[in-house]
Design an enzyme around this catalytic site. Structure first.
Site, PDB file in Angstrom:
ATOM      1  N   ARG A  67      11.367 -37.631  50.948  1.00 35.04           N
ATOM      2  CA  ARG A  67      11.489 -36.896  49.689  1.00 35.04           C
ATOM      3  C   ARG A  67      10.165 -36.891  48.912  1.00 35.04           C
ATOM      4  O   ARG A  67       9.813 -35.895  48.263  1.00 35.04           O
ATOM      5  CB  ARG A  67      12.604 -37.518  48.844  1.00 35.04           C
ATOM      6  CG  ARG A  67      12.917 -36.734  47.586  1.00 35.04           C
ATOM      7  CD  ARG A  67      14.216 -37.204  46.960  1.00 35.04           C
ATOM      8  NE  ARG A  67      14.594 -36.403  45.806  1.00 35.04           N
ATOM      9  CZ  ARG A  67      14.775 -36.921  44.587  1.00 35.04           C
ATOM     10  NH1 ARG A  67      14.608 -38.205  44.372  1.00 35.04           N
ATOM     11  NH2 ARG A  67      15.123 -36.140  43.600  1.00 35.04           N
ATOM     12  N   HIS A  71       8.491 -33.564  47.412  1.00 35.56           N
ATOM     13  CA  HIS A  71       8.180 -33.413  45.984  1.00 35.56           C
ATOM     14  C   HIS A  71       6.675 -33.309  45.731  1.00 35.56           C
ATOM     15  O   HIS A  71       6.249 -32.712  44.755  1.00 35.56           O
ATOM     16  CB  HIS A  71       8.798 -34.551  45.174  1.00 35.56           C
ATOM     17  CG  HIS A  71      10.273 -34.374  44.950  1.00 35.56           C
ATOM     18  ND1 HIS A  71      10.947 -34.914  43.889  1.00 35.56           N
ATOM     19  CD2 HIS A  71      11.195 -33.682  45.665  1.00 35.56           C
ATOM     20  CE1 HIS A  71      12.230 -34.569  43.959  1.00 35.56           C
ATOM     21  NE2 HIS A  71      12.413 -33.828  45.026  1.00 35.56           N
ATOM     22  N   ASN A  99      12.205 -36.743  39.179  1.00 34.66           N
ATOM     23  CA  ASN A  99      11.566 -37.828  39.938  1.00 34.66           C
ATOM     24  C   ASN A  99      11.867 -39.233  39.434  1.00 34.66           C
ATOM     25  O   ASN A  99      11.886 -40.189  40.203  1.00 34.66           O
ATOM     26  CB  ASN A  99      10.046 -37.628  39.933  1.00 34.66           C
ATOM     27  CG  ASN A  99       9.629 -36.439  40.788  1.00 34.66           C
ATOM     28  OD1 ASN A  99      10.365 -36.037  41.692  1.00 34.66           O
ATOM     29  ND2 ASN A  99       8.469 -35.875  40.504  1.00 34.66           N
ATOM     30  N   HIS A 198      18.960 -33.807  53.631  1.00 35.39           N
ATOM     31  CA  HIS A 198      19.994 -34.543  52.897  1.00 35.39           C
ATOM     32  C   HIS A 198      20.963 -35.262  53.825  1.00 35.39           C
ATOM     33  O   HIS A 198      21.992 -35.756  53.395  1.00 35.39           O
ATOM     34  CB  HIS A 198      20.722 -33.620  51.920  1.00 35.39           C
ATOM     35  CG  HIS A 198      19.883 -33.280  50.717  1.00 35.39           C
ATOM     36  ND1 HIS A 198      20.279 -32.433  49.721  1.00 35.39           N
ATOM     37  CD2 HIS A 198      18.638 -33.711  50.353  1.00 35.39           C
ATOM     38  CE1 HIS A 198      19.334 -32.342  48.794  1.00 35.39           C
ATOM     39  NE2 HIS A 198      18.326 -33.093  49.168  1.00 35.39           N
TER      40      HIS A 198
HETATM   41  C1  HEM Z   1      17.295 -27.362  48.631  1.00 36.13           C
HETATM   42  C2  HEM Z   1      16.971 -27.837  47.454  1.00 36.13           C
HETATM   43  C3  HEM Z   1      17.023 -29.303  47.141  1.00 36.13           C
HETATM   44  C4  HEM Z   1      17.615 -29.856  46.062  1.00 36.13           C
HETATM   45  C5  HEM Z   1      18.316 -29.119  44.937  1.00 36.13           C
HETATM   46  C6  HEM Z   1      17.444 -31.279  46.173  1.00 36.13           C
HETATM   47  C7  HEM Z   1      17.896 -32.198  45.242  1.00 36.13           C
HETATM   48  C8  HEM Z   1      17.971 -33.556  45.466  1.00 36.13           C
HETATM   49  C9  HEM Z   1      18.562 -34.507  44.569  1.00 36.13           C
HETATM   50  C10 HEM Z   1      19.158 -34.181  43.202  1.00 36.13           C
HETATM   51  C11 HEM Z   1      18.511 -35.714  45.161  1.00 36.13           C
HETATM   52  C12 HEM Z   1      19.080 -37.029  44.638  1.00 36.13           C
HETATM   53  C13 HEM Z   1      18.189 -37.683  43.637  1.00 36.13           C
HETATM   54  C14 HEM Z   1      18.917 -38.841  43.023  1.00 36.13           C
HETATM   55  O1  HEM Z   1      19.796 -38.581  42.200  1.00 36.13           O
HETATM   56  O2  HEM Z   1      18.659 -39.992  43.399  1.00 36.13           O
HETATM   57  C15 HEM Z   1      17.875 -35.536  46.434  1.00 36.13           C
HETATM   58  C16 HEM Z   1      17.656 -36.540  47.336  1.00 36.13           C
HETATM   59  C17 HEM Z   1      16.945 -36.378  48.510  1.00 36.13           C
HETATM   60  N1  HEM Z   1      16.316 -35.224  48.922  1.00 36.13           N
HETATM   61 FE1  HEM Z   1      16.577 -33.405  48.144  1.00 36.13          FE
HETATM   62  N2  HEM Z   1      16.772 -31.554  47.314  1.00 36.13           N
HETATM   63  C18 HEM Z   1      16.483 -30.375  47.945  1.00 36.13           C
HETATM   64  C19 HEM Z   1      15.761 -30.229  49.109  1.00 36.13           C
HETATM   65  C20 HEM Z   1      15.203 -31.271  49.821  1.00 36.13           C
HETATM   66  C21 HEM Z   1      14.229 -31.127  50.868  1.00 36.13           C
HETATM   67  C22 HEM Z   1      13.628 -29.808  51.324  1.00 36.13           C
HETATM   68  C23 HEM Z   1      13.957 -32.376  51.325  1.00 36.13           C
HETATM   69  C24 HEM Z   1      12.997 -32.820  52.395  1.00 36.13           C
HETATM   70  C25 HEM Z   1      12.505 -32.064  53.335  1.00 36.13           C
HETATM   71  C26 HEM Z   1      14.783 -33.294  50.575  1.00 36.13           C
HETATM   72  C27 HEM Z   1      14.866 -34.651  50.789  1.00 36.13           C
HETATM   73  C28 HEM Z   1      15.678 -35.500  50.085  1.00 36.13           C
HETATM   74  C29 HEM Z   1      15.934 -36.872  50.486  1.00 36.13           C
HETATM   75  C30 HEM Z   1      15.463 -37.545  51.753  1.00 36.13           C
HETATM   76  C31 HEM Z   1      16.729 -37.440  49.478  1.00 36.13           C
HETATM   77  C32 HEM Z   1      17.235 -38.879  49.410  1.00 36.13           C
HETATM   78  C33 HEM Z   1      16.230 -39.694  48.620  1.00 36.13           C
HETATM   79  C34 HEM Z   1      16.514 -41.187  48.577  1.00 36.13           C
HETATM   80  O3  HEM Z   1      17.454 -41.671  49.183  1.00 36.13           O
HETATM   81  O4  HEM Z   1      15.725 -41.871  47.926  1.00 36.13           O
HETATM   82  N3  HEM Z   1      15.497 -32.586  49.645  1.00 36.13           N
HETATM   83  N4  HEM Z   1      17.554 -34.208  46.590  1.00 36.13           N
END
Ligand code: HEM
Ligand SMILES: *[C@@H]1O[C@H](CO)[C@@H](O)[C@H](O)[C@H]1NC(C)=O
Length: 331
Positions: A67, A71, A99, A198
């Site tokens: 992530r 970002h 973030n 995700h």
């Molecule tokens: C499509 C639009 C996307 C949205 C709206 C989005 C939104 C989010 C949100 C809200 C979280 C949770 C944050 C939290 O509350 O802790 C999250 C987690 C995450 N996102 Fe996305 N995301 C998107 C696309 C992506 C993309 C393109 C990637 C990587 C290529 C990605 C990788 C991740 C990962 C790995 C997590 C888990 C992070 C953790 O466990 O620390 N996301 N995302």
């Protein structure tokens, strides 16, 4: 020489200049696989070693690092700007709502950077470390590995407002997601592919609790959320409790495995965010979701390719930017 010949010569000279210039621009702008082969031959090895160690200690590190790269790239390009600390005068990307407090993995990057500085001072950029660490995270969790073109340089600016403006919120509709990704050069198919990230990690309750408790004026619970899954989420996120230590796995059955369960979850109405479930709201994206759900290898191939493409967004190369000696502060 008559004038006709002159104009011919000068135009071919102009052509040569144009070609030369193009060539130089290409040399300057292209990232290269094996960029550190001579300047810091152990770089990729050291990064992988440190990511592996951190992963064994806490497998959530993989999600965090993946992530971080996303970002970084979506805000001002892949220039390591997400790693810069805020100062008295500047609120940095990492302290913007998308973030903070959710991004993680910063300490891993610090450890990697310290080791790299001790063997090749001032050579390996923080932006490249993020790209390699994301690749290693995908590989370590069962995704396909891929070569990472490198040579990114670090930026000197980080703005929380830019993070807010460029990162899609979890409340996004399909149109909003499509627009955000298109602005970064991605097709809708690549967007669906990248969303499969995700399959890893967790989310804080505040990112989805509206779907459980206050969906809209007349309906409390999002009807597009599987009731069983909603019940599980309610246990993890009690009503009114959005404290930062309350989290839920995005893919509860395999939160540290890069697999297509993200897509099968969506088909079972078990996407965690409104933005996840939104991928089923058009026939084309819904088709892609079921195609990915059924074809693990195809998705992993497409994911690796899309990650390489993401790593090229608005990169600084050549003499632009700098190589930070501490990823948290500009030189
Ligand atoms: C499509 C639009 C996307 C949205 C709206 C989005 C939104 C989010 C949100 C809200 C979280 C949770 C944050 C939290 O509350 O802790 C999250 C987690 C995450 N996102 Fe996305 N995301 C998107 C696309 C992506 C993309 C393109 C990637 C990587 C290529 C990605 C990788 C991740 C990962 C790995 C997590 C888990 C992070 C953790 O466990 O620390 N996301 N995302
Ligand atoms: C609330 O959501 C439900 C289910 O999607 C919908 O039928 C209803 O019209 C919505 N009500 C309002 C006030 O938006």
């Amino acid at each position: 020489m008559n004038s006709r010949m002159l104009s011919c010569c000068s135009s071919s000279l102009a052509m040569t200049m144009v070609l030369l210039t193009c060539h130089l621009i290409v040399l300057k702008a292209e990232l290269q696989v094996g960029f550190y082969s001579f300047s810091c031959p152990l770089a990729e090895f050291i990064i992988k070693d440190e990511v592996q160690k951190s992963f064994l200690f806490d497998n959530g590190v993989a999600a965090g690092l993946l992530r971080l790269h996303f970002h970084d790239c979506f805000v001002r390009g892949c220039d390591g700007s997400v790693l810069i600390d805020s100062t008295l005068f500047n609120l940095a990307e990492k302290d913007s709502p998308p973030n903070n407090p959710s991004l993680r993995g910063f300490e891993v990057i610090d450890r990697v950077k310290a080791r790299l500085e001790s063997v090749c001072k001032g050579v390996v950029s923080c932006a490249d470390i993020l790209a390699f660490a994301a690749r290693d995270s995908v590989e370590m969790t069962g995704g396909l590995t891929y070569d990472v073109p490198a040579g990114r340089r670090d930026g000197r600016t980080s703005s929380s407002l830019e993070a807010l403006l460029n990162l899609p919120p979890p409340s996004s509709t399909l149109d909003q997601l499509t627009l955000r990704f298109a602005l970064k050069g991605f097709t809708q198919e690549e967007m669906v592919t990248l969303s499969g990230a995700h399959t890893l990690g967790r989310a804080h309750c505040s990112s989805f609790s509206n779907r459980l408790y206050n969906f809209n004026l007349t309906t409390k619970q999002d009807p597009t959320l599987d009731p069983l899954y909603a019940a599980l989420l309610k246990l993890q996120c009690p009503k009114g409790d959005n404290s930062p230590n309350r989290v839920a796995s995005m893919d509860p059955w395999s939160p540290a495995k890069t697999d297509v369960s993200y897509y099968s979850n969506l088909l079972a109405n078990r996407g965690l965010f409104t933005s996840d479930q939104a991928l089923l709201t058009s026939p084309f994206t819904a088709f892609l979701v079921s195609q990915n759900a059924q074809n693990d290898f195809l998705w992993k191939m497409k994911f690796a390719a899309a990650m390489v493409k993401m790593g090229k967004i608005d990169v600084l190369t050549g003499f632009a930017g700098e190589v930070r000696s501490n990823c948290r502060v500009i030189n």
